[in-house]
Enzyme design. Structure first.
Site, PDB file in Angstrom:
ATOM      1  N   GLN A   1       1.042  -1.074   0.117  1.00  0.00           N
ATOM      2  CA  GLN A   1       0.163  -0.167   0.065  1.00  0.00           C
ATOM      3  C   GLN A   1       0.571   1.565  -0.005  1.00  0.00           C
ATOM      4  OE1 GLN A   1      -3.282   0.833  -0.835  1.00  0.00           O
ATOM      5  NE2 GLN A   1      -3.612  -1.178  -0.866  1.00  0.00           N
ATOM      6  N   SER A   2       2.076   1.467  -0.723  1.00  0.00           N
ATOM      7  CA  SER A   2       3.067   2.265  -1.138  1.00  0.00           C
ATOM      8  C   SER A   2       1.840   3.834  -1.644  1.00  0.00           C
ATOM      9  CB  SER A   2       4.464   2.326  -1.519  1.00  0.00           C
ATOM     10  OG  SER A   2       4.897   3.142  -2.082  1.00  0.00           O
ATOM     11  N   ASN A   3       2.290   4.270  -0.482  1.00  0.00           N
ATOM     12  CA  ASN A   3       1.485   6.052  -1.531  1.00  0.00           C
ATOM     13  C   ASN A   3       2.740   6.207  -2.272  1.00  0.00           C
ATOM     14  OD1 ASN A   3      -0.940   6.217   0.305  1.00  0.00           O
ATOM     15  ND2 ASN A   3       0.817   6.878   1.998  1.00  0.00           N
TER      16      ASN A   3
END
Ligand SMILES: *Cc1c(COP(=O)(O)O)cnc(C)c1O
Length: 331
Positions: free
Chosen positions: A75-77
């Site tokens: 879930q890396s922004n």
């Protein structure tokens, strides 16, 4: 060399607003809290990596890169903003994403940022939990070069001296906004994880020659490890704009009291901070970074760290796309 002489492309909606959070300030009964809206940088739902990518992707283009490769958690922004920057500049993008299964929710692997990564045309190469992402990144770069491509490798969080320039610039922007509105800022608080944001802010404040304490609230790493990283990047970024000795190690202050069980794992204090900020200000924080940072700010306020007349700026670094994959944490 001034920051204006370095290669940069325009990706973000800048300057971002600086707004008071008066209902939140009142409920805490402490100093006046302001928010620097770096969640509103605009690039495919925004966030702090956009400022870094303005310098990183410009560097990539200058080096003739055809493929951008970066790494992160599922879930890396940062990965999502990199995919967006690459799409906008017509570059291929590969994301090496570690499936940590941080929460027992299928949305972690398919929702939130992952939806956007795919829409933006990035190729996701899933990595096993526990993969050394720095090693995986180097390997992928080597393989692409062997295939005749020219890859540009963006480190975790875009946190190197080039990426941190985005936050040197943010520090200048914030100081200008404060000056223009006659606001005296006493303290800056923000979420810190891969060090680039804090390094840039500290370097920018040092180069500007002002005294303004910054506290980074850690999303994962211990204060001792993270402060070394922040200091090293801050010095290097300072050097890139011709300032060799502006940064003092004492300027790097990290609060690691909000990490809880670990990076990306929820805490009650985070839930309280995210919920309260949403209800009082309609300002959406995220569970991994800004929720823990705001929990840190609540704690500092409650323990009398600030004067009631102080002006505290919370730098909102984004993460709303990630939040949407963590819905089950808030039910
Ligand atoms: C990456 C990220 C951070 C941390 O910034 P670093 O430069 O990695 O320290 C904070 N908040 C959000 C929402 C992020 O995506």
């Amino acid at each position: 060399m001034s920051i204006h002489d370095l290669p940069r492309i325009k990706l973000g909606h800048l300057p971002t607003p600086l707004e008071p959070l008066d209902r939140l300030s009142e409920s805490l009964g402490g100093p006046r809290i302001w928010v620097k809206r770096d969640d509103a940088t605009g690039l495919a739902t925004g966030g702090n990596k956009t400022r870094k990518l303005e310098f990183l992707i410009a560097d990539a283009i200058e080096r003739g890169a055809d493929t951008i490769v970066t790494v992160g958690a599922m879930q890396s922004n940062h990965a999502r903003q990199t995919a967006a920057a690459a799409a906008k500049m017509g570059l291929r993008c590969e994301l090496l994403l570690e499936n940590r299964r941080a929460i027992p929710d299928p949305a972690y692997e398919t929702g939130g940022n992952v939806v956007l990564d795919r829409l933006l045309g990035a190729e996701i190469i899933e990595q096993e939990k526990g993969t050394d992402l720095a090693v995986a990144l180097e390997r992928r770069g080597h393989d692409l070069a062997c295939d005749g491509r020219n890859p540009y490798l963006v480190p975790l969080g875009g946190s190197d001296a080039v990426g941190a320039l985005g936050y040197v610039d943010c520090a200048f922007e914030l100081l200008e906004q404060a000056e223009a509105s006659g606001l005296e800022i006493d303290h800056v608080v923000h979420a810190t994880a891969s060090a680039g944001t804090q390094a840039g802010l500290v370097a920018g404040i040092a180069v500007a020659g002002v005294t303004l304490p910054v506290t980074g609230v850690s999303a994962g790493m211990s204060a001792s490890m993270l402060s070394e990283l922040v200091f090293d990047i801050a010095v290097e970024s300072g050097e890139m704009i011709g300032s060799t000795d502006a940064v003092d190690p004492a300027m790097v202050v990290i609060d690691d009291s909000q990490v809880g069980p670990g990076y990306g794992l929820p805490t009650d204090a985070m839930r309280e901070a995210v919920g309260t900020t949403a209800r009082l200000e309609a300002l959406i924080l995220d569970p991994v970074y800004t929720g823990k940072a705001m929990a840190g700010l609540f704690e500092m306020t409650r323990t009398g760290r600030f004067d009631s007349c102080d002006n505290i700026v919370f730098v909102h670094t984004g993460g709303v796309a990630g939040l949407l994959a963590y819905g089950s944490v808030f039910t």
